[in-house]
Design an enzyme around this catalytic site. Sequence first.
Site, PDB file in Angstrom:
ATOM      1  N   HIS A  75      53.095  90.951  85.160  1.00  0.00           N
ATOM      2  CA  HIS A  75      54.464  91.438  85.274  1.00  0.00           C
ATOM      3  C   HIS A  75      54.984  91.175  86.676  1.00  0.00           C
ATOM      4  O   HIS A  75      54.267  91.330  87.659  1.00  0.00           O
ATOM      5  CB  HIS A  75      54.646  92.894  84.851  1.00  0.00           C
ATOM      6  CG  HIS A  75      53.490  93.796  85.137  1.00  0.00           C
ATOM      7  ND1 HIS A  75      52.426  93.902  84.290  1.00  0.00           N
ATOM      8  CD2 HIS A  75      53.245  94.622  86.162  1.00  0.00           C
ATOM      9  CE1 HIS A  75      51.567  94.773  84.792  1.00  0.00           C
ATOM     10  NE2 HIS A  75      52.037  95.210  85.932  1.00  0.00           N
TER      11      HIS A  75
ATOM     12  N   GLN B 126      51.878  92.969  76.908  1.00  0.00           N
ATOM     13  CA  GLN B 126      51.888  92.005  75.780  1.00  0.00           C
ATOM     14  C   GLN B 126      53.025  92.347  74.794  1.00  0.00           C
ATOM     15  O   GLN B 126      54.032  92.891  75.220  1.00  0.00           O
ATOM     16  CB  GLN B 126      50.536  91.960  75.079  1.00  0.00           C
ATOM     17  CG  GLN B 126      49.442  91.281  75.901  1.00  0.00           C
ATOM     18  CD  GLN B 126      48.714  92.220  76.835  1.00  0.00           C
ATOM     19  OE1 GLN B 126      48.430  93.338  76.492  1.00  0.00           O
ATOM     20  NE2 GLN B 126      48.403  91.775  78.039  1.00  0.00           N
TER      21      GLN B 126
HETATM   22  P1  IMP Z   1      43.654  87.838  75.857  1.00  0.00           P
HETATM   23  O1  IMP Z   1      44.551  89.041  75.863  1.00  0.00           O
HETATM   24  O2  IMP Z   1      43.407  87.286  77.219  1.00  0.00           O
HETATM   25  O3  IMP Z   1      42.402  88.087  75.066  1.00  0.00           O
HETATM   26  O4  IMP Z   1      44.417  86.670  75.065  1.00  0.00           O
HETATM   27  C1  IMP Z   1      44.673  86.762  73.669  1.00  0.00           C
HETATM   28  C2  IMP Z   1      46.039  86.178  73.332  1.00  0.00           C
HETATM   29  O5  IMP Z   1      47.064  87.018  73.884  1.00  0.00           O
HETATM   30  C3  IMP Z   1      46.289  84.795  73.903  1.00  0.00           C
HETATM   31  O6  IMP Z   1      47.072  84.063  72.998  1.00  0.00           O
HETATM   32  C4  IMP Z   1      47.060  85.072  75.185  1.00  0.00           C
HETATM   33  O7  IMP Z   1      47.832  83.968  75.560  1.00  0.00           O
HETATM   34  C5  IMP Z   1      47.904  86.249  74.749  1.00  0.00           C
HETATM   35  N1  IMP Z   1      48.302  87.107  75.881  1.00  0.00           N
HETATM   36  C6  IMP Z   1      47.528  87.987  76.544  1.00  0.00           C
HETATM   37  N2  IMP Z   1      48.233  88.620  77.495  1.00  0.00           N
HETATM   38  C7  IMP Z   1      49.480  88.151  77.430  1.00  0.00           C
HETATM   39  C8  IMP Z   1      50.682  88.460  78.155  1.00  0.00           C
HETATM   40  O8  IMP Z   1      50.732  89.311  79.041  1.00  0.00           O
HETATM   41  N3  IMP Z   1      51.762  87.744  77.780  1.00  0.00           N
HETATM   42  C9  IMP Z   1      51.756  86.845  76.772  1.00  0.00           C
HETATM   43  N4  IMP Z   1      50.670  86.530  76.071  1.00  0.00           N
HETATM   44  C10 IMP Z   1      49.537  87.191  76.397  1.00  0.00           C
END
Ligand code: IMP
Length: 441
Positions: A40, A227
């Site tokens: 953020h 997210q």
């Molecule tokens: P992880 O949260 O790192 O396990 O990622 C899992 C999925 O969520 C992936 O497709 C990431 O690109 C997406 N993702 C995780 N955090 C964010 C965020 O803050 N913004 C957008 N996508 C996110």
Amino acid sequence: MTVTIVGSQLGDEGKGALVDLWGGDADVVARYQGGDNAGHTVVEGGDEYKLSLVPSGAVRDKVGVLGNGCVVNPKTLFSEIDELRERGLDPDVRVARRAHVIMPYHRVLDGIEEEAKSDSDLDAGTTGRGIGPTYEDKAGRRGIRVGDLLDPDVLRDRLEYVVPQKRALAEDVFGIDAGEAFDVDAVFEEYREIGERLKTESMTVNAGEFLGSFLDDGDDVLFEGAQGTSIDIDHGIYPYVTSSNPTAGGAATGTGIGPTVVGRGEVVGIVKAYLSRVGTGPLPTELTGDDEDLADEIREKGGEFGTVTGRPRRIGWLDVPMLRHASRTNGFTGIAVNHVDVLAGLDEVKVGHSYDLDGEELFTMPATTERWGRCEPNLREFEPWGEVDWTAVAADGYDAIPENARAYLDYISTEVDAPIYAVGVGPDREETIELANPFDE
Ligand code: IMP
């Protein structure tokens, strides 16, 4: 009262700007899920703060809480706090003792599991921060919690159980050379010291009790979702999702404050005026092929590069079935629409109003990602709006927004059946036009 801020799409909707705006009226800003995968950016007066774990509110003298639903990498936490201190701030951040800790082996496993999955196109394009493996261990009842770091005997016991399993997984299943990240003694030493610092700085709390005492005193709490709804582990495009619940229900389970309390407050959905996506998986309204130039233009103008990873984001038209799904899942009482300025000056502005799937028109997202991937969007065209001086527009208020952009905003509000509380027309704090403050609703 409480105000819960939730991403309506795939993350990166610009939640930070609203958390920043309304967090000013809260006494506490609490995160309820996710970890340092959440980029953020808070901008004020030209100063930019890029955070991934510390709640945005902590930049503005609010108490920042990482709830039990979060997964905490203490190294990231300390480095963000240290950097804010170096920049002259004094952030007050508290961490739930029930929150799970991202351990060094989680980060390593995140990377190798993604690689292994990529052969079958099941990799989610994770941020590589160890988020999934940490939540796996939480559900598998073998995780290390923040409270465990405070007691060396407990920490040692937990590590002696779990680390050999992780080492075997790394070596025997994935065939990698497990290093220090999988060594009980090395991990114990490092994390015992981390526990010492958490203790010395009185940073750990029983989150529900801590937040509840503010609410009992009549104080206001802002829950900062990270997210977005469509990457929620339950309500998102599984398996291309994160491993937590960004949706509003997570604010209750992820902090220890009851759903009736959260539900008596406001739940505000943050909407980006178009779609962006880091990570893999289908995206029915994606701008590809002949529309690639348009995608490039929006990407450049909107600065659509991952805050955490720097990856260029995929771009698409607003997906309205996705928003209807988000509105129902979260129970939006209001919405904020961001990046309206980014669409200015385009030759065309469209939205995916509904989908066609197997001869049927759908108005909300199907429950399986395979079916979602086969959806053909029914595009609806809007009259474009030209470039204007957005700083002046922001100063003059909602009525100064170009008429065509207002028609676009009215359409979104009608489709999600929630009023517009704010419109973002630029990245700076002063460039968010407030129509209603949820703490006054
Ligand atoms: P992880 O949260 O790192 O396990 O990622 C899992 C999925 O969520 C992936 O497709 C990431 O690109 C997406 N993702 C995780 N955090 C964010 C965020 O803050 N913004 C957008 N996508 C996110």
